[in-house]
Design a protein around this motif. Structure first.
Motif, PDB file in Angstrom:
ATOM      1  N   TYR A  88      58.253  67.114  98.122  1.00  0.00           N
ATOM      2  CA  TYR A  88      58.554  66.828  99.519  1.00  0.00           C
ATOM      3  C   TYR A  88      58.775  65.330  99.729  1.00  0.00           C
ATOM      4  CZ  TYR A  88      56.476  71.472 100.103  1.00  0.00           C
ATOM      5  OH  TYR A  88      56.179  72.804  99.986  1.00  0.00           O
ATOM      6  N   GLN A 123      47.755  69.526  94.103  1.00  0.00           N
ATOM      7  CA  GLN A 123      48.476  68.826  95.159  1.00  0.00           C
ATOM      8  C   GLN A 123      48.392  67.325  94.893  1.00  0.00           C
ATOM      9  OE1 GLN A 123      47.608  70.273  99.250  1.00  0.00           O
ATOM     10  NE2 GLN A 123      46.216  71.708  98.257  1.00  0.00           N
ATOM     11  N   TYR A 124      49.513  66.635  95.119  1.00  0.00           N
ATOM     12  CA  TYR A 124      49.563  65.202  94.877  1.00  0.00           C
ATOM     13  C   TYR A 124      50.080  64.491  96.125  1.00  0.00           C
ATOM     14  CZ  TYR A 124      48.768  66.688  90.118  1.00  0.00           C
ATOM     15  OH  TYR A 124      48.216  67.270  89.004  1.00  0.00           O
ATOM     16  N   PHE A 125      49.568  63.280  96.346  1.00  0.00           N
ATOM     17  CA  PHE A 125      49.802  62.579  97.598  1.00  0.00           C
ATOM     18  C   PHE A 125      50.273  61.146  97.347  1.00  0.00           C
ATOM     19  CE2 PHE A 125      46.682  65.850  98.099  1.00  0.00           C
ATOM     20  CZ  PHE A 125      46.954  66.441  99.315  1.00  0.00           C
ATOM     21  N   ARG A 153      49.826  61.080 101.916  1.00  0.00           N
ATOM     22  CA  ARG A 153      50.784  62.059 102.441  1.00  0.00           C
ATOM     23  C   ARG A 153      51.280  62.946 101.305  1.00  0.00           C
ATOM     24  NH1 ARG A 153      54.263  57.519 105.593  1.00  0.00           N
ATOM     25  NH2 ARG A 153      54.109  56.670 103.470  1.00  0.00           N
ATOM     26  N   LEU A 154      51.275  64.236 101.539  1.00  0.00           N
ATOM     27  CA  LEU A 154      51.631  65.214 100.509  1.00  0.00           C
ATOM     28  C   LEU A 154      53.068  65.024 100.033  1.00  0.00           C
ATOM     29  CD1 LEU A 154      50.804  67.864  98.981  1.00  0.00           C
ATOM     30  CD2 LEU A 154      51.868  69.096 100.880  1.00  0.00           C
ATOM     31  N   TYR A 155      53.263  64.999  98.707  1.00  0.00           N
ATOM     32  CA  TYR A 155      54.625  64.960  98.179  1.00  0.00           C
ATOM     33  C   TYR A 155      54.878  65.991  97.088  1.00  0.00           C
ATOM     34  CZ  TYR A 155      53.448  62.531  93.784  1.00  0.00           C
ATOM     35  OH  TYR A 155      52.953  62.197  92.558  1.00  0.00           O
ATOM     36  N   CYS A 156      53.846  66.699  96.616  1.00  0.00           N
ATOM     37  CA  CYS A 156      54.067  67.675  95.548  1.00  0.00           C
ATOM     38  C   CYS A 156      52.975  68.732  95.558  1.00  0.00           C
ATOM     39  CB  CYS A 156      54.095  66.970  94.191  1.00  0.00           C
ATOM     40  SG  CYS A 156      54.321  68.096  92.792  1.00  0.00           S
ATOM     41  N   ILE A 157      53.381  69.997  95.418  1.00  0.00           N
ATOM     42  CA  ILE A 157      52.461  71.117  95.211  1.00  0.00           C
ATOM     43  C   ILE A 157      52.961  71.901  94.007  1.00  0.00           C
ATOM     44  CG2 ILE A 157      51.464  73.229  96.149  1.00  0.00           C
ATOM     45  CD1 ILE A 157      51.845  72.166  98.916  1.00  0.00           C
ATOM     46  N   PRO A 190      57.483  62.407 101.383  1.00  0.00           N
ATOM     47  CA  PRO A 190      56.155  62.198 101.971  1.00  0.00           C
ATOM     48  C   PRO A 190      56.189  61.655 103.396  1.00  0.00           C
ATOM     49  CG  PRO A 190      56.644  60.498 100.352  1.00  0.00           C
ATOM     50  CD  PRO A 190      57.741  61.513 100.252  1.00  0.00           C
ATOM     51  N   SER A 209      44.998  63.080  94.824  1.00  0.00           N
ATOM     52  CA  SER A 209      45.261  64.410  94.268  1.00  0.00           C
ATOM     53  C   SER A 209      44.126  65.361  94.602  1.00  0.00           C
ATOM     54  CB  SER A 209      45.442  64.342  92.745  1.00  0.00           C
ATOM     55  OG  SER A 209      44.240  63.929  92.123  1.00  0.00           O
TER      56      SER A 209
END
Length: 223
Positions: A162, A107-109, A113-117, A164, A93
């Motif tokens: 998103y 932002q969380y990963f 890999r990014l999956y949430c903003i 990821p 994060s």
């Protein structure tokens, strides 16, 4: 702060391209410390308050995996961007703090890999409850919402989720102080079919392409 942790922190910052942010090892200092790498991390001022860059290496506990965390303190409160990484040094994060409270973009990963903003709004009331005006996006009517100050922060604004793996947007949510106003899901585009590679002449089969002919002249080719 151990030298190995300083090297790790510097390496992580370089890998993440964060050396342009105010998180370098020489950027945060207290007034009573010298400008050396040994004195730039995990320091307190004369009043015992955390100041500047701090690095934590949290062990596994209560079934939760171990992780690393670093960011800046101002007067014993988290301030600005804070980064959390797994023991494999993958991002978990990136969160924004103000006066020790989540406030701003997060932002969380998933495995780096990014999956949430999304965005948070901090609650700073000195009283037990705080009040907010929430506007209905359709009717534009305002409603007063009362929230306990113990919660510390609320979801506020647009949250995007998103896949990821593919990076495609799969869902949007819009909040005002934890109230979900809108939710929309998106269909990911179908994967493109891999076009069949055209056959080369020598791959055409018995009656396709070019084969060596059985003629009186072995030098000739028959189609």
């Amino acid at each position: 702060m151990k030298k190995a942790q300083q090297i790790l922190l510097g390496t992580v910052l370089m890998m993440m391209g964060l050396n342009a942010l105010p998180l370098s090892l020489n950027a945060q200092q207290t007034k009573e410390t010298k400008a050396t790498s040994e004195d730039n991390l995990n320091k307190k001022d004369k009043l015992g308050k955390k100041q500047g860059m701090w690095f934590f290496n949290m062990p596994e506990q209560f079934g939760d995996p171990s992780y690393m965390e670093f960011g800046t303190y101002k007067d014993d409160l988290k301030s600005g961007l804070w980064y959390k990484l797994s023991k494999e040094r993958q991002l978990i994060s990136i969160e924004t703090f103000k006066q020790g409270v989540l406030d701003g973009q997060a932002q969380y990963f998933d495995e780096g890999r990014l999956y949430c903003i999304g965005h948070y709004r901090g609650i700073y009331s000195k009283y037990a409850y705080d009040t907010f005006m929430v506007t209905n996006p359709v009717t534009l009517n305002d409603t007063m919402v009362i929230i306990s100050s113990d919660r510390g922060y609320t979801k506020h604004g647009l949250w995007r989720y998103y896949n990821p793996v593919t990076g495609h947007l799969v869902k949007e949510e819009e909040y005002q102080v934890d109230l979900l106003l809108r939710e929309e899901e998106f269909t990911e585009p179908a994967p493109r079919a891999t076009p069949e590679r055209p056959k080369l002449p020598h791959e055409g089969g018995k009656h396709k392409g070019w084969d060596a002919g059985k003629t009186s002249s072995k030098k000739s080719l028959i189609k």
